[in-house]
Structure formats: C-alpha cells, structure tokens
Design a protein around this motif. Structure first.
Motif, PDB file in Angstrom:
ATOM      1  N   ALA A   1      -4.566   9.658  -4.230  1.00  0.00           N
ATOM      2  CA  ALA A   1      -3.121   9.829  -5.017  1.00  0.00           C
ATOM      3  C   ALA A   1      -3.366  10.268  -6.134  1.00  0.00           C
ATOM      4  O   ALA A   1      -4.107   9.881  -7.123  1.00  0.00           O
TER       5      ALA A   1
ATOM      6  N   GLU B   1       5.751   8.681  -9.462  1.00  0.00           N
ATOM      7  CA  GLU B   1       6.757   8.695  -8.514  1.00  0.00           C
ATOM      8  C   GLU B   1       7.043   7.215  -7.851  1.00  0.00           C
ATOM      9  O   GLU B   1       8.179   7.001  -7.570  1.00  0.00           O
ATOM     10  N   THR B   2       5.989   6.710  -7.362  1.00  0.00           N
ATOM     11  CA  THR B   2       6.100   5.381  -6.773  1.00  0.00           C
ATOM     12  C   THR B   2       6.747   4.504  -7.714  1.00  0.00           C
ATOM     13  O   THR B   2       7.671   3.552  -7.479  1.00  0.00           O
TER      14      THR B   2
ATOM     15  N   THR C   1       0.393   5.114  -2.195  1.00  0.00           N
ATOM     16  CA  THR C   1       1.212   5.860  -1.355  1.00  0.00           C
ATOM     17  C   THR C   1       1.075   4.841   0.112  1.00  0.00           C
ATOM     18  O   THR C   1      -0.128   4.149   0.130  1.00  0.00           O
TER      19      THR C   1
ATOM     20  N   ASP D   1       2.036  11.186  -7.952  1.00  0.00           N
ATOM     21  CA  ASP D   1       2.367  10.091  -6.725  1.00  0.00           C
ATOM     22  C   ASP D   1       2.500   8.696  -7.416  1.00  0.00           C
ATOM     23  O   ASP D   1       3.345   8.075  -7.001  1.00  0.00           O
TER      24      ASP D   1
END
Length: 406
Positions: free
Chosen positions: A227, A234-235, A172, A231
């Motif tokens: 994270a 998704e990244t 993130t 997360d």
C-alpha cells in the motif's frame, strides 16, 4: 508463572500497539493529589490529553495467546514466543495497585484472541466492569475491542470504558486478505459502525447511559504490504468520515522472528510513519484533502525529505506569497511554518494594525521557512527564485553524523 513475570511478557507484547492515546478523556487526578504518575515501571506508557497533560497508563495485553495467524503479528498462532495470560482478578489488582501508588492514571488493555472473539471480549469487559463497579475506579480506561464480538458485548464495553478502538490492521482490504486471511474487513467496519452509533446516541440524549465518551480510534500497520501513502491516507480519510474516529494511528512494520515470506525483509523508514502523521494532521486541522497531500504520480508516496505541507507549497508557488494582512484563515493555514495557534494570533493582531516581519519573529515562528511564502508591510519575497534553490533554503538537508564525534 509469577505475576511479575507475566507483567514483563504481556507489557512487552503490548508495545506494538500505538493507539494508547487518552486524548478526549475527562481530566482526572491521581488520588486527588493532581499527580501525573511515575516515569518508571514495566507496562507504563505515556499519552497526552488535549490540554497537554501527560497521562500515564498501564499498557498490557490480557494474553498473548492467539487463535489467529496474522503474518505480521509477533503474537500470531505459529510464533515461537513465550506465552502468558492474566486472569481478570490479576489485571484488576495490578491496575489498582499501580493507581494507588500514583504510578498511573488509567489502563490500556488489549488481548490476543483465545477460544473466540466473544470469550475474549467478555473478559476484557469484565475487567472494566469490576474496576468501575467493585473498585470504584475513576481513572481512564481504553479497551481494544474484538471486531467479531457480539453487539451486546460492544455495548457493555462502551458502558465501562472511556475509549474503544478496533484495529483495521492494514490500509487495504487486499492487504488484509493476503496477510491476515482469518480476519474480515466487513466485521471490522460493521463493529466500527456500531460503536459510532452508540457514541452518537449517548451524546444526543442527555439522560442516555455513558458510552465511550472519549470516542473510538484505530491503528494500521504501514510497510507490511505494498500500500502507498496515498492508499493509507485515503483509508484514513474514509474512516474519519464514516465512523467519526478520534484518531487513526500508524505503526511502522517491524520484522519479526520466523517471519512469513510474504513480508518485507526490512522495515519501512521511520520517517515514513512520521510524514503520515503530519499528513493526517493536515487533513484533520488544516483543510487539506488526500489529493493535495499525495497527488497522483510519484507512486503515491510522500516526500521523506520535507514535510507534506512544505511539499504542497513548493508544488503550488503560484499561491504565494500570501499577504498576512488580507489573506483568509484557510490560506494562512497553508503557509509552511504557520500553525493553527499562530494563525489565530496573527488574525487577532491584524485587527488593530498592519503586520510587520518583526511580528513573525516575536511569535517565534521559523522565519526561514515562513518568509519566502508571506508578505508584510515591510517584507516582500522574490517570486522568481528557482524551485531547487528555494527548497534548499527552507529545508536544508540534515547534517550527516560526524563519525569522529566533532
């Protein structure tokens, strides 16, 4: 400092970089002999091509000096580690010496940042240029590129290297700001965009100069910040879609000497890294999306005890059993224990006859895992088995180590 001493330091410093895969590169032989290389030697790592070949790479840093002070990095500015630095001549000579001895088939070169991004990137590019032009080196080259380097240097890197990679560092932007405030997420994404454009232009125009024909990849550290697995995925999904990456690599955070208080005291379980790779595979080859693999709830973390495909199947028992004779490919790929190659073979077999349970055995699949989720001409599993009982049957807990060696 002797060259061998530098090699020991800078090969060890490169071990934290997981993204030295050579998948996508053209098939090459060492010195025309078809050799694979040595299993021994400081700085030699092994990667695998799409056809399963093992490719040996010289994996080193140009230097472990660095102007940045990223909290999670062993080579950060404030770290009390032994430092070393190769010259361009030394890296070229090492690579050619290892190659001529049939130890390696390529080079993976990364570096700490010295003076500036452009200064460091210029040396990395010069190594690759000299190998290609002056030494006529035909082996594989993977360069770890510097995000804030100039577009001209990125273009030069793509001209000489097979693959380029830029680390996103953390899952993130918030994590990056907290642990590596001197690095800019926008610089990283901007450079990734430039690499994608160069790769696509080279593919679109037959007469265009070569540009990183094996594509680009990246790496992120897992467990250094809060994270979740959701997360992370998704990244990864965004990076694949936005920049056409060949691969996103995950590296479990490992505590380092004199660590910042901002870092966790313990590393994440290595199984977490493994589950993330499995989940990444499901997204790339099996048609799963992030929401299916890591649904809302459970803090966004994957189940460490079972693989994510089996976890999805146990959450969606209404989808099963799947009829092997009629189910579409997309649904067969969601059956625990069935891989892409096995599904392809099942589809070919059922064109000629109806499938039986024995066919699964012949294909070598894990029938213990597959059988509860499929039906055949002579096999239909019970649908009313308790969920906990089914989970225990298809994924029994690992055996505890025997302290007495029995």
């Amino acid at each position: 400092m002797q060259l061998t001493e530098k090699l020991t330091i800078l090969a060890d410093a490169a071990k934290y970089d997981a993204s030295c895969s050579s998948s996508g590169g053209a098939k090459r032989d060492s010195r025309g002999t078809g050799g694979i290389g040595s299993n021994e030697g400081t700085g030699i790592c092994h990667a695998y091509a799409p056809d399963g070949r093992c490719i040996s790479l010289l994996k080193i840093l140009l230097t472990n000096f660095c102007i940045y002070d990223c909290a999670y990095c062993i080579n950060r500015r404030s770290s009390n580690v032994q430092r070393a630095r190769f010259g361009v001549d030394e890296v070229v000579r090492l690579t050619m010496d290892f190659y001529r001895r049939n130890y390696i088939e390529g080079l993976f070169l990364s570096s700490g940042i010295i003076r500036s991004g452009d200064y460091t990137m210029e040396m990395l590019v010069e190594v690759a240029r000299r190998l290609r032009v002056e030494e006529r080196f035909g082996g594989y080259i993977h360069l770890k590129t510097i995000p804030d380097a100039s577009p001209e240097l990125l273009a030069a890197a793509g001209r000489w290297a097979d693959r380029l990679s830029i680390n996103v560092e953390l899952p993130t932007e918030g994590g990056l700001k907290a642990l590596a405030p001197e690095k800019d997420a926008q610089d990283i994404r901007r450079s990734m965009g430039r690499l994608r454009l160069g790769i696509e232009e080279a593919k679109a125009e037959k007469k265009a100069p070569r540009f990183a024909p094996a594509g680009q990849s990246t790496q992120m550290i897992i467990g250094a910040d809060p994270a979740s697995d959701r997360d992370v995925l998704e990244t990864s999904s965004t990076l694949y879609a936005s920049y056409g990456l060949k691969r996103v690599y995950f590296s479990a955070f490992s505590p380092i000497p004199d660590a910042s208080r901002a870092l966790p005291l313990r590393p994440p379980p290595l199984m977490r890294e493994h589950r993330l790779y499995q989940a990444d595979w499901l997204m790339r080859f099996y048609g799963f999306d992030v929401g299916e693999i890591a649904p809302a709830g459970n803090d966004g973390m994957l189940d460490l005890d079972i693989d994510p495909k089996l976890a999805w199947a146990l959450r969606h028992r209404e989808q099963f059993p799947v009829d092997l004779d009629t189910a579409p490919r997309e649904l067969l790929l969601r059956v625990p224990g069935l891989g892409v190659k096995t599904v392809r073979r099942l589809l070919a077999m059922r064109r000629h006859r109806r499938l039986r349970y024995a066919d699964l055995v012949k294909l070598g699949v894990s029938v213990t895992k597959v059988a509860p989720f499929v039906s055949t001409l002579d096999h239909r599993p019970r649908a009313d088995v308790d969920g906990a009982v089914l989970r225990a049957a298809v994924a029994p807990p690992p055996k505890q180590p025997d302290l007495f060696g029995h």
